[in-house]
Design an enzyme around this catalytic site. Structure first.
Site, PDB file in Angstrom:
ATOM      1  N   LYS A   1       0.889  -1.018  -0.144  1.00 11.19           N
ATOM      2  CA  LYS A   1      -0.174  -0.049   0.004  1.00 11.19           C
ATOM      3  C   LYS A   1       1.021   1.009  -0.151  1.00 11.19           C
ATOM      4  O   LYS A   1       1.797   1.185   0.657  1.00 11.19           O
ATOM      5  CB  LYS A   1      -0.900   0.099   1.161  1.00 11.19           C
TER       6      LYS A   1
ATOM      7  N   SER B   1      -9.876   1.741   3.068  1.00  8.66           N
ATOM      8  CA  SER B   1      -8.951   2.471   2.040  1.00  8.66           C
ATOM      9  C   SER B   1      -7.827   1.671   1.132  1.00  8.66           C
ATOM     10  O   SER B   1      -7.366   2.223   0.296  1.00  8.66           O
ATOM     11  CB  SER B   1      -8.021   3.725   2.856  1.00  8.66           C
TER      12      SER B   1
ATOM     13  N   SER C   1      -9.856  -0.654   7.011  1.00 10.60           N
ATOM     14  CA  SER C   1      -9.681  -0.513   5.854  1.00 10.60           C
ATOM     15  C   SER C   1      -8.542  -1.628   5.315  1.00 10.60           C
ATOM     16  O   SER C   1      -8.380  -1.730   3.989  1.00 10.60           O
ATOM     17  CB  SER C   1      -8.377   0.570   5.700  1.00 10.60           C
TER      18      SER C   1
END
Length: 487
Positions: free
Chosen positions: A79, A154, A178
């Site tokens: 990420k 997210s 997330s």
């Protein structure tokens, strides 16, 4: 199945038998990226040269008979809010669009030390603020099961990459759901470990008392192996727990006879879509059939979790994001009249709408005259929520709920309704407030879209969750389902 659809442990066995090479695996993944990335858009940065060089290193080790780690040669996506030395790290924000960190996050260092192959940096909601990856400052990520739908957020890019075969495993971060919510939407396994189990050093902070790094994998065995790599004490993180780390693969036991699992009624309330409830109830029946004792219970302060979270998280975000002022690094307007003008315009142009919304919420709740009424009260509610969980775990080995109230929704469906978007995390937020571990496991399809089941455990009881998830997985085929990407 094709190579890019296999699990990490399946590929590792083929690697050890010399049926394939690490470079073969890496090339297959990049070929898959070339095939589907224009549809899925999981990545912000690809690191092909670096990946191929690492794969060759692994192959040399194998050829020389040197020992390799349990996940050596396995392609991993990271990420883009985890610092990677020499590789752009943007948090999907214009304000950091050219930032290249001088160091790597501890979790990144550990996967590299384990000889995993870094494929690239994945898309996210800007600064990890969102539940759909629609708040990225660069582009949308699409759900591999239906490219007209969101992958969740997210960590949507990390979840979509694993689901689409553009990576074998990935790392994300979880502040209020997330990891787990996009794992549910994309039909992969996702875990938020206990707060302090994985070092946060090098994770760009959103809400420091809630953030936690965790993996996305194809199955529970892979999850245990990745946790073995990234968990453990780190002196660089003052909140890192200094406890003996178990070998999580020891919990891969196909047996839950006699285990007690509670189902909080607050998590199965009217807001949960009927097809999701059906799949969760079917999983409960399967667990009962396998010998677990499952019953309804209550976490009475659950209704207060959402408002408490959005006060605590935004207050911490307001503080953490104050550093992005255009002075030392990040975006800076070129034609500022003076220092104040530079601060104001750099931040207003550099941050997206959702980030600005949360900064304003947090700044307001911390301001003089409102601190006690909002932020302090939210901290007291957080304590009550943690006590609910503590009480429940005196009776149950784990708690069970839907991961998300719905399956993946259509792109654009909630982008103009922040409250509806926030409610997507209603089942996941309490876990972060309490600091406990939770895992999302695929439990079937509803209208051809994945449904996620959430397992929650007491602090540092990741092993218990892995055992329950592994048993359910071994007695179903949901983690073997793969999307067909069209459009």
């Amino acid at each position: 199945m094709e190579l890019f659809q296999l699990t990490a442990h399946q590929l590792q066995q083929m690697l050890l038998k010399k049926d394939i090479s690490a470079l073969d695996i890496t090339e297959v993944v990049f070929k898959r990226i070339e095939q589907v990335e224009d549809k899925v858009k999981s990545y912000l940065t690809l690191t092909r040269d670096q990946a191929e060089a690492k794969a060759r290193q692994v192959d040399k080790k194998i050829a020389a008979g040197e020992p390799i780690g349990p996940l050596a040669g396995i392609p991993i996506a990271i990420k883009d809010n985890l610092c990677t030395e020499g590789v752009r790290t943007t948090c999907a924000s214009k304000i950091l669009q050219d930032f290249i960190p001088p160091y790597s996050a501890t979790s990144v260092q550990r996967v590299q030390a384990a000889d995993m192959v870094l494929v690239g940096k994945t898309n996210l909601d800007e600064f990890a603020m969102g539940s759909s990856t629609e708040n990225s400052g660069f582009h949308l990520t699409h759900n591999p099961w239906d490219i007209g739908r969101v992958p969740g957020g997210s960590s949507g890019g990390s979840a979509a990459a694993v689901a689409a075969g553009e990576a074998i495993v990935s790392l994300g971060s979880d502040t209020g759901g997330s990891i787990r919510q996009p794992a549910a939407f994309c039909g992969v396994v996702g875990m938020k470990p206990t707060y302090g189990a994985v070092s946060r050093y090098g994770l760009v902070a959103y809400a420091s008392s809630l953030d936690q790094i965790g993996p996305f994998t194809r199955d529970v065995t892979d999850m245990a192996q990745v946790l073995n790599v990234i968990c453990g004490h780190d002196p660089m993180d003052s909140t890192s727990a200094n406890i003996k780390q178990p070998d999580y693969t020891q919990y891969l036991i196909n047996d839950i006879k006699g285990m007690k699992i509670g189902v909080p009624r607050e998590y199965m309330a009217d807001g949960i879509d009927h097809p999701v409830k059906e799949k969760i109830n079917a999983a409960i029946e399967k667990l009962t059939e396998l010998g677990a004792f499952v019953e309804e219970t209550s976490l009475p302060h659950t209704d207060y979790a959402m408002p408490a979270y959005y006060l605590i998280a935004t207050a911490e975000a307001s503080s953490n994001l104050a550093r992005y002022d255009g002075v030392r690094y990040g975006y800076r307007v070129k034609d500022a009249h003076d220092l104040v003008d530079m601060f104001m315009r750099s931040r207003s142009q550099g941050f997206g709408d959702e980030v600005k919304r949360r900064i304003m919420l947090g700044t307001y709740s911390l301001s003089a005259g409102y601190y006690d009424a909002y932020y302090l009260k939210a901290l007291k509610v957080r304590t009550l929520i943690k006590q609910d969980f503590d009480q429940a775990f005196t009776k149950y080995d784990a708690l069970l709920s839907p991961t998300s109230p719905s399956t993946a929704f259509k792109i654009g469906a909630m982008v103009n309704d922040p409250i509806q978007m926030y409610l997507q995390d209603v089942c996941t937020i309490p876990v972060n407030l309490a600091g406990i571990p939770a895992l999302s496991l695929p439990c079937g399809l509803a209208n051809d879209l994945p449904v996620g089941l959430q397992l929650m455990g007491k602090a540092f009881a990741e092993g218990t969750l892995l055992r329950i998830a592994y048993t359910l997985e071994q007695n179903s085929d949901y983690t073997r389902l793969r999307p067909v990407i069209g459009g």
